[in-house]
Design a protein around this motif. Structure first.
Motif, PDB file in Angstrom:
ATOM      1  N   ILE A  29      67.181 -12.314  38.856  1.00 27.88           N
ATOM      2  CA  ILE A  29      66.973 -12.378  40.306  1.00 27.88           C
ATOM      3  C   ILE A  29      65.825 -13.342  40.552  1.00 27.88           C
ATOM      4  O   ILE A  29      64.758 -13.216  39.944  1.00 27.88           O
ATOM      5  CB  ILE A  29      66.671 -10.995  40.908  1.00 27.88           C
ATOM      6  N   LYS A  30      66.086 -14.306  41.420  1.00 28.10           N
ATOM      7  CA  LYS A  30      65.061 -15.295  41.751  1.00 28.10           C
ATOM      8  C   LYS A  30      64.764 -15.251  43.243  1.00 28.10           C
ATOM      9  O   LYS A  30      65.650 -15.033  44.058  1.00 28.10           O
ATOM     10  CB  LYS A  30      65.525 -16.707  41.376  1.00 28.10           C
ATOM     11  N   LYS A  31      63.504 -15.478  43.549  1.00 32.71           N
ATOM     12  CA  LYS A  31      63.059 -15.578  44.939  1.00 32.71           C
ATOM     13  C   LYS A  31      62.496 -16.984  45.109  1.00 32.71           C
ATOM     14  O   LYS A  31      61.549 -17.358  44.420  1.00 32.71           O
ATOM     15  CB  LYS A  31      61.988 -14.527  45.237  1.00 32.71           C
ATOM     16  N   ASP A  32      63.117 -17.728  45.995  1.00 33.21           N
ATOM     17  CA  ASP A  32      62.704 -19.114  46.234  1.00 33.21           C
ATOM     18  C   ASP A  32      62.637 -19.909  44.931  1.00 33.21           C
ATOM     19  O   ASP A  32      61.715 -20.683  44.693  1.00 33.21           O
ATOM     20  CB  ASP A  32      61.366 -19.174  46.972  1.00 33.21           C
ATOM     21  N   GLY A  33      63.617 -19.692  44.044  1.00 35.10           N
ATOM     22  CA  GLY A  33      63.694 -20.433  42.796  1.00 35.10           C
ATOM     23  C   GLY A  33      62.826 -19.916  41.670  1.00 35.10           C
ATOM     24  O   GLY A  33      62.849 -20.456  40.570  1.00 35.10           O
ATOM     25  N   VAL A  34      62.044 -18.875  41.905  1.00 34.99           N
ATOM     26  CA  VAL A  34      61.150 -18.321  40.891  1.00 34.99           C
ATOM     27  C   VAL A  34      61.697 -16.965  40.442  1.00 34.99           C
ATOM     28  O   VAL A  34      61.957 -16.085  41.277  1.00 34.99           O
ATOM     29  CB  VAL A  34      59.712 -18.167  41.441  1.00 34.99           C
ATOM     30  N   GLU A  35      61.849 -16.794  39.120  1.00 31.55           N
ATOM     31  CA  GLU A  35      62.358 -15.532  38.590  1.00 31.55           C
ATOM     32  C   GLU A  35      61.380 -14.403  38.895  1.00 31.55           C
ATOM     33  O   GLU A  35      60.207 -14.483  38.561  1.00 31.55           O
ATOM     34  CB  GLU A  35      62.561 -15.646  37.078  1.00 31.55           C
ATOM     35  N   ILE A  36      61.904 -13.360  39.553  1.00 31.95           N
ATOM     36  CA  ILE A  36      61.045 -12.211  39.868  1.00 31.95           C
ATOM     37  C   ILE A  36      61.467 -10.958  39.106  1.00 31.95           C
ATOM     38  O   ILE A  36      60.695 -10.012  38.994  1.00 31.95           O
ATOM     39  CB  ILE A  36      61.002 -11.922  41.384  1.00 31.95           C
ATOM     40  N   ALA A  37      62.695 -10.965  38.574  1.00 31.57           N
ATOM     41  CA  ALA A  37      63.162  -9.809  37.816  1.00 31.57           C
ATOM     42  C   ALA A  37      64.336 -10.217  36.943  1.00 31.57           C
ATOM     43  O   ALA A  37      65.068 -11.152  37.269  1.00 31.57           O
ATOM     44  CB  ALA A  37      63.590  -8.684  38.749  1.00 31.57           C
ATOM     45  N   SER A  38      64.487  -9.504  35.838  1.00 30.50           N
ATOM     46  CA  SER A  38      65.649  -9.719  34.981  1.00 30.50           C
ATOM     47  C   SER A  38      65.869  -8.472  34.134  1.00 30.50           C
ATOM     48  O   SER A  38      64.962  -7.661  33.950  1.00 30.50           O
ATOM     49  CB  SER A  38      65.459 -10.944  34.079  1.00 30.50           C
ATOM     50  N   ASN A  39      67.083  -8.331  33.658  1.00 34.32           N
ATOM     51  CA  ASN A  39      67.392  -7.288  32.693  1.00 34.32           C
ATOM     52  C   ASN A  39      68.488  -7.796  31.774  1.00 34.32           C
ATOM     53  O   ASN A  39      69.121  -8.809  32.033  1.00 34.32           O
ATOM     54  CB  ASN A  39      67.753  -5.960  33.363  1.00 34.32           C
ATOM     55  N   PHE A  40      68.682  -7.096  30.665  1.00 27.49           N
ATOM     56  CA  PHE A  40      69.633  -7.525  29.663  1.00 27.49           C
ATOM     57  C   PHE A  40      70.711  -6.474  29.454  1.00 27.49           C
ATOM     58  O   PHE A  40      70.460  -5.284  29.570  1.00 27.49           O
ATOM     59  CB  PHE A  40      68.930  -7.762  28.315  1.00 27.49           C
ATOM     60  N   GLU A  41      71.905  -6.966  29.152  1.00 24.39           N
ATOM     61  CA  GLU A  41      73.010  -6.121  28.715  1.00 24.39           C
ATOM     62  C   GLU A  41      73.501  -6.721  27.405  1.00 24.39           C
ATOM     63  O   GLU A  41      73.519  -7.938  27.255  1.00 24.39           O
ATOM     64  CB  GLU A  41      74.159  -6.137  29.721  1.00 24.39           C
ATOM     65  N   ARG A  42      73.887  -5.876  26.485  1.00 22.14           N
ATOM     66  CA  ARG A  42      74.425  -6.351  25.211  1.00 22.14           C
ATOM     67  C   ARG A  42      75.777  -5.687  24.968  1.00 22.14           C
ATOM     68  O   ARG A  42      75.990  -4.536  25.326  1.00 22.14           O
ATOM     69  CB  ARG A  42      73.484  -5.993  24.054  1.00 22.14           C
ATOM     70  N   TYR A  43      76.650  -6.454  24.334  1.00 25.57           N
ATOM     71  CA  TYR A  43      77.925  -5.888  23.921  1.00 25.57           C
ATOM     72  C   TYR A  43      78.440  -6.640  22.708  1.00 25.57           C
ATOM     73  O   TYR A  43      77.975  -7.737  22.398  1.00 25.57           O
ATOM     74  CB  TYR A  43      78.951  -5.882  25.060  1.00 25.57           C
ATOM     75  N   VAL A  44      79.379  -6.006  22.005  1.00 24.49           N
ATOM     76  CA  VAL A  44      79.925  -6.568  20.773  1.00 24.49           C
ATOM     77  C   VAL A  44      81.438  -6.686  20.921  1.00 24.49           C
ATOM     78  O   VAL A  44      82.102  -5.772  21.404  1.00 24.49           O
ATOM     79  CB  VAL A  44      79.590  -5.677  19.558  1.00 24.49           C
ATOM     80  N   LEU A  45      81.958  -7.805  20.479  1.00 26.87           N
ATOM     81  CA  LEU A  45      83.400  -8.041  20.472  1.00 26.87           C
ATOM     82  C   LEU A  45      83.886  -8.090  19.023  1.00 26.87           C
ATOM     83  O   LEU A  45      83.281  -8.761  18.188  1.00 26.87           O
ATOM     84  CB  LEU A  45      83.736  -9.366  21.162  1.00 26.87           C
ATOM     85  N   GLN A  46      84.953  -7.358  18.744  1.00 29.36           N
ATOM     86  CA  GLN A  46      85.600  -7.407  17.432  1.00 29.36           C
ATOM     87  C   GLN A  46      86.946  -8.116  17.594  1.00 29.36           C
ATOM     88  O   GLN A  46      87.458  -8.259  18.706  1.00 29.36           O
ATOM     89  CB  GLN A  46      85.824  -5.996  16.885  1.00 29.36           C
ATOM     90  N   ALA A  47      87.545  -8.520  16.490  1.00 25.96           N
ATOM     91  CA  ALA A  47      88.777  -9.313  16.526  1.00 25.96           C
ATOM     92  C   ALA A  47      89.972  -8.568  17.114  1.00 25.96           C
ATOM     93  O   ALA A  47      90.905  -9.200  17.596  1.00 25.96           O
ATOM     94  CB  ALA A  47      89.120  -9.809  15.131  1.00 25.96           C
ATOM     95  N   GLY A  48      89.957  -7.256  17.102  1.00 28.55           N
ATOM     96  CA  GLY A  48      91.091  -6.528  17.659  1.00 28.55           C
ATOM     97  C   GLY A  48      91.016  -5.044  17.361  1.00 28.55           C
ATOM     98  O   GLY A  48      90.049  -4.546  16.787  1.00 28.55           O
ATOM     99  N   THR A  49      92.081  -4.358  17.750  1.00 31.08           N
ATOM    100  CA  THR A  49      92.235  -2.924  17.507  1.00 31.08           C
ATOM    101  C   THR A  49      93.640  -2.676  16.957  1.00 31.08           C
ATOM    102  O   THR A  49      94.509  -3.547  17.057  1.00 31.08           O
ATOM    103  CB  THR A  49      92.052  -2.111  18.808  1.00 31.08           C
ATOM    104  N   LEU A  50      93.847  -1.504  16.407  1.00 30.97           N
ATOM    105  CA  LEU A  50      95.167  -1.155  15.894  1.00 30.97           C
ATOM    106  C   LEU A  50      95.978  -0.436  16.967  1.00 30.97           C
ATOM    107  O   LEU A  50      95.447   0.376  17.714  1.00 30.97           O
ATOM    108  CB  LEU A  50      95.046  -0.230  14.681  1.00 30.97           C
ATOM    109  N   ASP A  51      97.275  -0.730  17.002  1.00 38.75           N
ATOM    110  CA  ASP A  51      98.150   0.050  17.868  1.00 38.75           C
ATOM    111  C   ASP A  51      98.706   1.217  17.052  1.00 38.75           C
ATOM    112  O   ASP A  51      98.322   1.416  15.890  1.00 38.75           O
ATOM    113  CB  ASP A  51      99.243  -0.825  18.489  1.00 38.75           C
ATOM    114  N   ALA A  52      99.607   1.980  17.616  1.00 41.01           N
ATOM    115  CA  ALA A  52     100.142   3.172  16.953  1.00 41.01           C
ATOM    116  C   ALA A  52     100.914   2.845  15.673  1.00 41.01           C
ATOM    117  O   ALA A  52     101.045   3.686  14.789  1.00 41.01           O
ATOM    118  CB  ALA A  52     101.039   3.945  17.917  1.00 41.01           C
ATOM    119  N   SER A  53     101.385   1.608  15.553  1.00 38.07           N
ATOM    120  CA  SER A  53     102.142   1.191  14.365  1.00 38.07           C
ATOM    121  C   SER A  53     101.299   0.407  13.370  1.00 38.07           C
ATOM    122  O   SER A  53     101.828  -0.274  12.492  1.00 38.07           O
ATOM    123  CB  SER A  53     103.340   0.340  14.794  1.00 38.07           C
TER     124      SER A  53
END
Length: 94
Positions: A29-53
């Motif tokens: 979040i920036k106010k008049d071009g100056v950063e006043i707040a920030s936060n981070f989110e992290r997540y992980v991606l894997q190549a896939g999942t298994l179906d029922a077969s």
């Protein structure tokens, strides 16, 4: 006094033999071009999942930013996907 919100994907890492893609997303979040707040989110991606077969279903990366999608496409080779599938099958409860 103008407030603006933006999202930056400031860290993308490839981890392990199965090429997990770890992403850090910074909400700014920036106010008049100056950063006043920030936060981070992290997540992980894997190549896939298994179906029922026990078929590998590729992870949907269509909603990821271009740089994340490009990295996933580059590192998730057929060999990586085959190894990941074998691991998922081996890890299934008996």
């Amino acid at each position: 006094m103008a407030l603006a919100e933006s999202i930056e994907y400031d860290k993308i890492e490839i981890v392990g033999i199965y090429k997990a893609v770890q992403v850090r997303k910074k909400n700014v979040i920036k106010k008049d071009g100056v950063e006043i707040a920030s936060n981070f989110e992290r997540y992980v991606l894997q190549a896939g999942t298994l179906d029922a077969s026990d078929n590998l279903v590729d992870t949907d990366i269509s909603n990821e930013p271009a740089e994340v999608s490009a990295i996933c496409t580059a590192v998730w080779t057929d060999a990586v996907k085959a190894a990941w599938k074998a691991k998922l099958i081996a890890d299934k409860p008996a």
